[in-house]
Design an enzyme around this catalytic site. Structure first.
Site, PDB file in Angstrom:
ATOM      1  N   LYS A 113       0.820  -1.220   0.000  1.00  0.00           N
ATOM      2  CA  LYS A 113       0.000   0.000   0.000  1.00  0.00           C
ATOM      3  C   LYS A 113       0.848   1.261   0.000  1.00  0.00           C
ATOM      4  O   LYS A 113       0.606   2.191  -0.778  1.00  0.00           O
ATOM      5  CB  LYS A 113      -0.923   0.015   1.223  1.00  0.00           C
ATOM      6  CG  LYS A 113      -1.964  -1.079   1.252  1.00  0.00           C
ATOM      7  CD  LYS A 113      -2.889  -0.939   2.441  1.00  0.00           C
ATOM      8  CE  LYS A 113      -2.218  -1.228   3.764  1.00  0.00           C
ATOM      9  NZ  LYS A 113      -1.836  -2.643   3.939  1.00  0.00           N
ATOM     10  N   THR A 114       1.818   1.310   0.892  1.00  0.00           N
ATOM     11  CA  THR A 114       2.624   2.522   1.024  1.00  0.00           C
ATOM     12  C   THR A 114       3.378   2.820  -0.264  1.00  0.00           C
ATOM     13  O   THR A 114       3.403   3.963  -0.743  1.00  0.00           O
ATOM     14  CB  THR A 114       3.602   2.389   2.203  1.00  0.00           C
ATOM     15  OG1 THR A 114       2.862   2.258   3.413  1.00  0.00           O
ATOM     16  CG2 THR A 114       4.508   3.609   2.302  1.00  0.00           C
ATOM     17  N   GLU A 157      -3.565   5.959   1.424  1.00  0.00           N
ATOM     18  CA  GLU A 157      -3.352   4.571   1.806  1.00  0.00           C
ATOM     19  C   GLU A 157      -4.549   4.132   2.645  1.00  0.00           C
ATOM     20  O   GLU A 157      -4.915   4.798   3.607  1.00  0.00           O
ATOM     21  CB  GLU A 157      -2.053   4.453   2.596  1.00  0.00           C
ATOM     22  CG  GLU A 157      -1.677   3.054   2.974  1.00  0.00           C
ATOM     23  CD  GLU A 157      -0.285   2.965   3.568  1.00  0.00           C
ATOM     24  OE1 GLU A 157      -0.046   2.021   4.341  1.00  0.00           O
ATOM     25  OE2 GLU A 157       0.561   3.826   3.263  1.00  0.00           O
TER      26      GLU A 157
END
Length: 456
Positions: A113-114, A157
């Protein structure tokens, strides 16, 4: 939210929201357990940051108290908020309010995600679209995890760990993978699927789900949501039937050249971080940008400007011919991906790993798989479990990982005192080796100490 108080303001998710609110003109205050660069960055934006949790930190004129799921009910500032009748707002609700009225992209998945959120933030900035973004890590270039932009796009995110991603109503949702994790909150894969289905169901009518065609959990999720009449589904990956198909990934040292087939045409671009999983993250970002109506060629070129996120295979330095790299990986899939990426980038180097397990519940469920992942290294050192928000579970220690690693044929050593690590690594490392500090806890702090010891 004009005078918010954040409990745990230095956290990756909390600090991003606080920064954006400060940039929008709010009078931000908060507390954290210890001093940090994040605390200094918040103060530079005008926020009042207290160190330590104390009821006296909470101003009586605060309009809200923002908390994450990690804040316990007996936190003195939370107790004081109840006494004063100040509304308590969960971090996810605060983030959702920041996205109101903007074209939002929410990036979800068990891993990646990051990185993917960061790739989009960098690319959209490079295209002069001035996006807002909230990320779970600091970008290597701007050095921050959040920004209030003047454009109409917000990239966030989306955290599935506590189901908070269900609060968002994105125009584009990205799902990178779906695996069982966060065992304190999810008892089974069915619960995971239900949670992701709810998240996907919140995509605005006419919006798009961008989802991998390669990972089994994501394929199952796709089958569950394809009948949503208001949702457009775009798949990406190696699968022949993927809408955005990965044709080829060519390693180029610490970067990759990626060729995709999009709309029947071949498109090649550079990803400036190593490893197939990072290349696939970039393809997900590309597909999401195209779903927003951005030209694929321009977006692909802009993605090449991404240079990384702190703690995602971040080079900390080199001493005595030994490079020290930091990895946030803490789930077996992430560990395997990062170790494979480093193998591909430097196939002739010995790979030494300092691994710190994160959470007792995760170790209980996945300790065997963590140990098996460490077999990809030439030698590993395993630290005690970093508890974070959890209390110990009787009988659950890092020895579960050590035993599994040894059973898989790994060269692994348990070290219980982190202060010993620099000397241990200095005794193991030789010129040309790579040292990887790995885990979601404070293992990241060991990089500079290892480098200092190697220098001596």
């Amino acid at each position: 939210m004009d005078r918010p108080h954040f409990i745990g303001i230095g956290g990756a998710g909390m600090s991003g929201i606080a920064k954006i609110l400060a940039q929008r003109g709010a009078k931000v205050a908060g507390s954290d357990a210890r001093e940090s660069g994040t605390a200094d960055a918040l103060r530079a934006l005008g926020a009042a940051v207290h160190i330590g949790h104390d009821a006296a930190n909470l101003a009586a004129d605060a309009t809200s108290v923002v908390v994450s799921s990690a804040i316990r009910a007996d936190n003195p500032e939370l107790v004081r908020a109840a006494e004063l009748g100040i509304p308590v707002v969960h971090r996810s609700d605060a983030l959702a309010s920041l996205m109101t009225g903007l074209r939002s992209i929410a990036v979800a998945g068990t891993h990646g995600k990051t990185t993917t959120t960061s790739m989009l933030a960098v690319a959209l900035t490079e295209l002069a679209l001035d996006p807002s973004y909230a990320i779970g890590g600091d970008l290597a270039g701007p050095g921050t995890n959040a920004r209030h932009g003047g454009g109409d796009i917000f990239v966030a995110e989306a955290d599935e760990s506590d189901r908070s991603f269900q609060k968002y109503d994105p125009e584009v949702a990205i799902v990178l993978n779906v695996e069982l994790d966060h065992h304190a909150n999810y008892a089974s894969m069915d619960e995971i699927y239900d949670s992701f289905e709810t998240f996907v169901g919140k995509v605005v009518p006419g919006g798009t789900l961008v989802i991998t065609a390669d990972q089994p959990g994501a394929v199952e999720l796709t089958s569950r949501v394809r009948d949503l009449s208001t949702l457009k589904v775009v798949t990406y990956g190696d699968a022949p039937a993927a809408d955005v198909r990965v044709h080829k990934i060519t390693p180029r040292g610490l970067s990759s050249e990626v060729t995709v087939v999009l709309g029947g045409k071949y498109l090649t671009f550079t990803v400036s971080v190593p490893g197939s999983h990072y290349a696939h993250n970039a393809v997900a970002a590309l597909a999401a940008g195209v779903a927003l109506g951005l030209p694929a060629h321009n977006l692909a070129s802009a993605l090449g400007k991404y240079t990384g996120v702190k703690r995602r295979l971040q080079l900390k330095g080199e001493e005595a011919g030994v490079q020290v790299i930091d990895s946030y990986a803490h789930h077996p899939t992430e560990m395997t991906a990062d170790l494979a990426a480093m193998r591909g980038a430097a196939s002739e180097a010995r790979l030494l790993v300092v691994f710190q397990p994160h959470l007792f519940s995760r170790t209980q469920e996945l300790g065997t798989e963590m140990g098996q992942a460490l077999a990809l290294a030439d030698a590993s050192v395993v630290l005690d479990i970093y508890p974070a928000r959890e209390d110990p579970i009787p009988g659950i220690t890092s020895s579960l990982i050590v035993d599994a690693a040894k059973a898989a044929g790994a060269d692994v050593t348990a070290v219980h005192d982190q202060a010993e690590i620099p000397d241990v690594i200095a005794g193991m490392a030789k010129p040309g080796d790579l040292v990887l500090t790995m885990g979601a806890g404070d293992v990241t702090d060991l990089g500079p100490a290892i480098l200092a010891r190697l220098a001596n």
